[in-house]
Design a protein around this motif. Structure first.
Motif, mmCIF file in Angstrom:
data_model
loop_
_atom_site.group_PDB
_atom_site.id
_atom_site.type_symbol
_atom_site.label_atom_id
_atom_site.label_comp_id
_atom_site.label_asym_id
_atom_site.label_seq_id
_atom_site.Cartn_x
_atom_site.Cartn_y
_atom_site.Cartn_z
ATOM 1 N N ASP A 7 -0.099 0.647 33.813
ATOM 2 C CA ASP A 7 -0.206 -0.642 34.480
ATOM 3 C C ASP A 7 -1.672 -0.901 34.764
ATOM 4 O O ASP A 7 -2.338 -0.111 35.424
ATOM 5 C CB ASP A 7 0.583 -0.647 35.786
ATOM 6 N N VAL A 8 -2.167 -2.016 34.271
ATOM 7 C CA VAL A 8 -3.571 -2.361 34.420
ATOM 8 C C VAL A 8 -3.774 -3.328 35.575
ATOM 9 O O VAL A 8 -4.719 -3.225 36.345
ATOM 10 C CB VAL A 8 -4.106 -2.975 33.106
ATOM 11 N N ASP A 23 2.758 -8.450 34.894
ATOM 12 C CA ASP A 23 2.130 -7.144 34.763
ATOM 13 C C ASP A 23 1.384 -7.015 33.439
ATOM 14 O O ASP A 23 1.970 -7.222 32.375
ATOM 15 C CB ASP A 23 3.185 -6.033 34.833
ATOM 16 N N VAL A 24 0.111 -6.656 33.530
ATOM 17 C CA VAL A 24 -0.681 -6.347 32.343
ATOM 18 C C VAL A 24 -0.542 -4.858 32.105
ATOM 19 O O VAL A 24 -0.751 -4.048 33.012
ATOM 20 C CB VAL A 24 -2.166 -6.718 32.538
ATOM 21 N N LYS A 25 -0.179 -4.492 30.886
ATOM 22 C CA LYS A 25 0.005 -3.081 30.523
ATOM 23 C C LYS A 25 -0.812 -2.773 29.273
ATOM 24 O O LYS A 25 -1.088 -3.658 28.480
ATOM 25 C CB LYS A 25 1.484 -2.795 30.266
ATOM 26 N N TYR A 34 -0.803 -6.058 26.779
ATOM 27 C CA TYR A 34 0.245 -7.067 26.691
ATOM 28 C C TYR A 34 0.695 -7.405 28.108
ATOM 29 O O TYR A 34 0.334 -6.731 29.074
ATOM 30 C CB TYR A 34 1.414 -6.585 25.831
ATOM 31 N N LEU A 35 1.470 -8.458 28.210
ATOM 32 C CA LEU A 35 1.945 -8.955 29.489
ATOM 33 C C LEU A 35 3.454 -8.806 29.557
ATOM 34 O O LEU A 35 4.148 -9.114 28.583
ATOM 35 C CB LEU A 35 1.574 -10.440 29.631
ATOM 36 N N THR A 36 3.948 -8.313 30.681
ATOM 37 C CA THR A 36 5.392 -8.368 30.924
ATOM 38 C C THR A 36 5.611 -9.311 32.097
ATOM 39 O O THR A 36 4.850 -9.300 33.079
ATOM 40 C CB THR A 36 6.016 -6.995 31.237
#
Length: 104
Positions: A7-8, A23-25, A34-36
């Motif tokens: 998790d960024v 969430d940016v991962k 990528y984004l969730t």
């Protein structure tokens, strides 16, 4: 360097019984991101305990602009054609209450 599925960055948006998480991962090797988008909705089980229903969307970098443009277009359409220029905001009286009247 980021670890796999690290998790960024996270941005929660609380909305009544729902919370949306952006969430940016990082990908494997930490070279891509990528984004969730997760919708988490709290529900009460018959025994009185709580559980959360979650729905998740994965959004990859090649789709960011298309997604942003489409979301903006749809929001503008709703504002202009459904609410005649402005999306109404919920007042304090309209907010959902988690009060369980059986417990009072």
């Amino acid at each position: 360097m980021y670890k796999e599925d690290d998790d960024v960055y996270s941005k929660p948006v609380r909305a009544g019984k729902r919370t949306y998480f952006f969430d940016v991962k990082s990908t494997r090797g930490g070279k891509d991101f990528y984004l969730t988008i997760t919708e988490s909705k709290r529900r009460t089980n018959p025994d009185g305990t709580f559980a959360y229903d979650k729905h998740k969307i994965f959004l990859y970098k090649e789709d960011f602009e298309k997604f942003r443009d489409a979301l903006g277009e749809v929001v503008e359409y709703i504002k202009d054609n459904c609410f005649h220029g402005e999306i109404p905001q919920r007042s304090e009286d309209d907010r959902y209450s988690d009060v369980d009247f059986d417990e009072l």
